[in-house]
Design an enzyme around this catalytic site. Structure first.
Site, PDB file in Angstrom:
ATOM      1  CD  GLU A 311      -2.893  -0.634   0.181  1.00 20.84           C
ATOM      2  OE1 GLU A 311      -3.105   0.616  -0.194  1.00 20.84           O
ATOM      3  OE2 GLU A 311      -4.065  -1.269  -0.085  1.00 20.84           O
ATOM      4  CB  SER A 312       2.005   3.342   2.286  1.00 25.24           C
ATOM      5  OG  SER A 312       2.435   2.475   3.334  1.00 25.24           O
TER       6      SER A 312
END
Length: 479
Positions: A311-312
């Site tokens: 995700e990040s």
């Protein structure tokens, strides 16, 4: 008198012959004996492609395939783990196991001693070297560096054949003590120059050793099969062939291939280097939060960490062009629903994202079994539960199983095609993205498990010690 004796001897002989025929006809064959005992014994080896223990118990491609065979016969599977390839074959020869399932290549030499089943996989033998170091371009270059392979392996057989037919100056070392991962680690650390592995094994292990690469293929495709001891009674061998030839088992083989090999191409050299670098720099900071969230919601913390990286890249202030934010990239509405007050707080984000994933998994219902339930929940985390439902409906309409990730991942990309999404409730979606998303997470998860449980990072001194303490046989050149 003599004729009477002759008649008596003839009668006795005929009686003995009939008795032999009778007892021979009622003696159970090997397959019947296995079913009578309710157990079949398989010999294998510890490796990422054959058999290993994880937190949920025994696993591995070969193990699951053999267990399905045992279920097919209506018996339980008993696993014997051998130390090396030579021990596998001696276990078969002494009758301590019925068959061997250990990624064995069907070779002419081995066929002299063992009977092989129908193949269930094909691989190529590959020469592996360290990036930036000596690279062999062809087989004759193997004589220029230190090469090591496993004793009793098909690779050792091929090197002998090459030495006799093409490269008499070729020399290499063989050892029964080291597994494929050990030899790859030694190439990665520079203690040896080359090794030879099967393509499926390198596919599994390459992400753990990003500085290794394939120099060239040493062989054409080779058949992988189960080995049985030679016997006049081939009932078990025939049962295995029937098992592999059964059309109903095609889905089983496809499912196992997807589970163990379907996601392996999602982490290239650059991505693997970056992931390992970020793991060493950032993961310890967030690991306690992942562990607690995993314990709270029934997830392996390493899976949640893999989600966070996908995700990040474990960036708590990450932000996308659509407005999702934080380490687990939550939308404003989802964060509000989960009680997350500050999406940029890494602890809140991890706990919120984990709770959301658990809810998605719960919505799928008990009819979806693991690990497919988790993979489908991850797809919903990325694309939304409504789009996942649409893809599962398309899967069913196309004759697939909406409860299997193997089938649903083929239907998801169709959500971007009008002729499919026009008939769905939620319409268009970039359906290839959740497929890549799930496969990436699975690969990151594999690497995190390896890093923690396999302890693959050794110092140069430890690698040298491993090499020096192993039983090494040097094969001299034919000069």
């Amino acid at each position: 008198m003599r004729s009477g004796i002759t008649r008596l001897l003839t009668t006795i002989s005929m009686a003995a012959l009939c008795l032999t025929a009778l007892t021979g006809s009622v003696r159970p064959n090997n397959l019947e004996q296995v079913r009578m005992h309710g157990e079949i014994v398989m010999v294998t080896r510890n490796s990422p492609t054959s058999f290993y223990e994880d937190r949920s118990g025994p696993a591995g491609y070969e193990f699951e395939l053999a267990r399905a065979f045992a279920d097919h016969l209506g018996v339980t599977l008993n696993v014997v783990v051998a130390d090396n390839l030579n021990d596998i074959f001696s276990t078969l020869e002494t009758g301590k196991a019925v068959f061997a399932a250990a990624g064995l290549t069907h070779t002419a030499e081995r066929e002299r001693w063992f009977r092989f089943s129908q193949p269930y996989m094909q691989v190529t033998e590959q020469v592996i070297y360290r990036r930036g170091a000596l690279r062999p371009r062809e087989v004759t270059d193997l004589a220029s560096g230190q090469l090591i392979v496993a004793s009793g392996s098909s690779h050792a057989e091929r090197l002998r054949a090459l030495q006799h037919s093409q490269i008499p100056e070729l020399t290499w070392s063989e050892t029964p003590d080291l597994e494929v991962a050990d030899m790859l680690q030694m190439v990665a650390s520079g203690n040896i120059d080359f090794t030879v592995v099967d393509s499926n094994e390198f596919d599994v292990l390459q992400a753990y050793f990003p500085n290794l690469a394939i120099a060239f293929d040493l062989s054409e495709q080779q058949n992988i099969a189960w080995a049985f001891s030679h016997s006049r009674d081939d009932s078990l061998h025939q049962a295995a062939n029937e098992f592999f030839g059964n059309k109903e088992n095609a889905a089983l083989l496809a499912g196992l291939e997807e589970r163990y090999y379907g996601h392996l191409d999602k982490l290239d050299y650059v991505g693997a280097k970056r992931f390992l670098r970020q793991t060493s720099r950032k993961l310890d900071t967030y690991k306690p939060h992942f562990e607690k969230a995993g314990a709270d919601h029934g997830f392996d913390w390493r899976l949640l960490a893999a989600v966070g990286y996908q995700e990040s890249h474990w960036n708590p202030t990450a932000k996308s062009f659509t407005g999702v934010r934080g380490l687990m990239m939550l939308t404003r509405n989802t964060a509000r629903e989960l009680g997350v007050k500050n999406r940029l707080d890494p602890k809140q984000s991890i706990f919120g994202g984990s709770r959301y994933l658990a809810k998605l998994r719960e919505r799928l219902g008990e009819e979806v079994q693991e690990p497919d339930r988790t993979w489908l929940a991850l797809a919903a985390y990325n694309v939304g539960f409504g789009h996942l439902r649409d893809a599962r409906k398309i899967t069913e309409q196309m004759g697939g199983n909406p409860n299997l990730w193997l089938d649903v991942k083929d239907a998801l990309p169709l959500l971007s095609q009008k002729r499919y999404y026009r008939h769905t409730r939620h319409g268009f979606a970039r359906g290839q993205e959740p497929v890549d998303y799930v496969q990436n997470i699975r690969r990151y998860y594999d690497v995190l498990v390896w890093n923690e449980e396999q302890s693959q990072t050794f110092s140069d001194d430890e690698n040298a010690l491993m090499l020096s303490s192993s039983l090494i046989t040097v094969i001299p050149p034919l000069l």
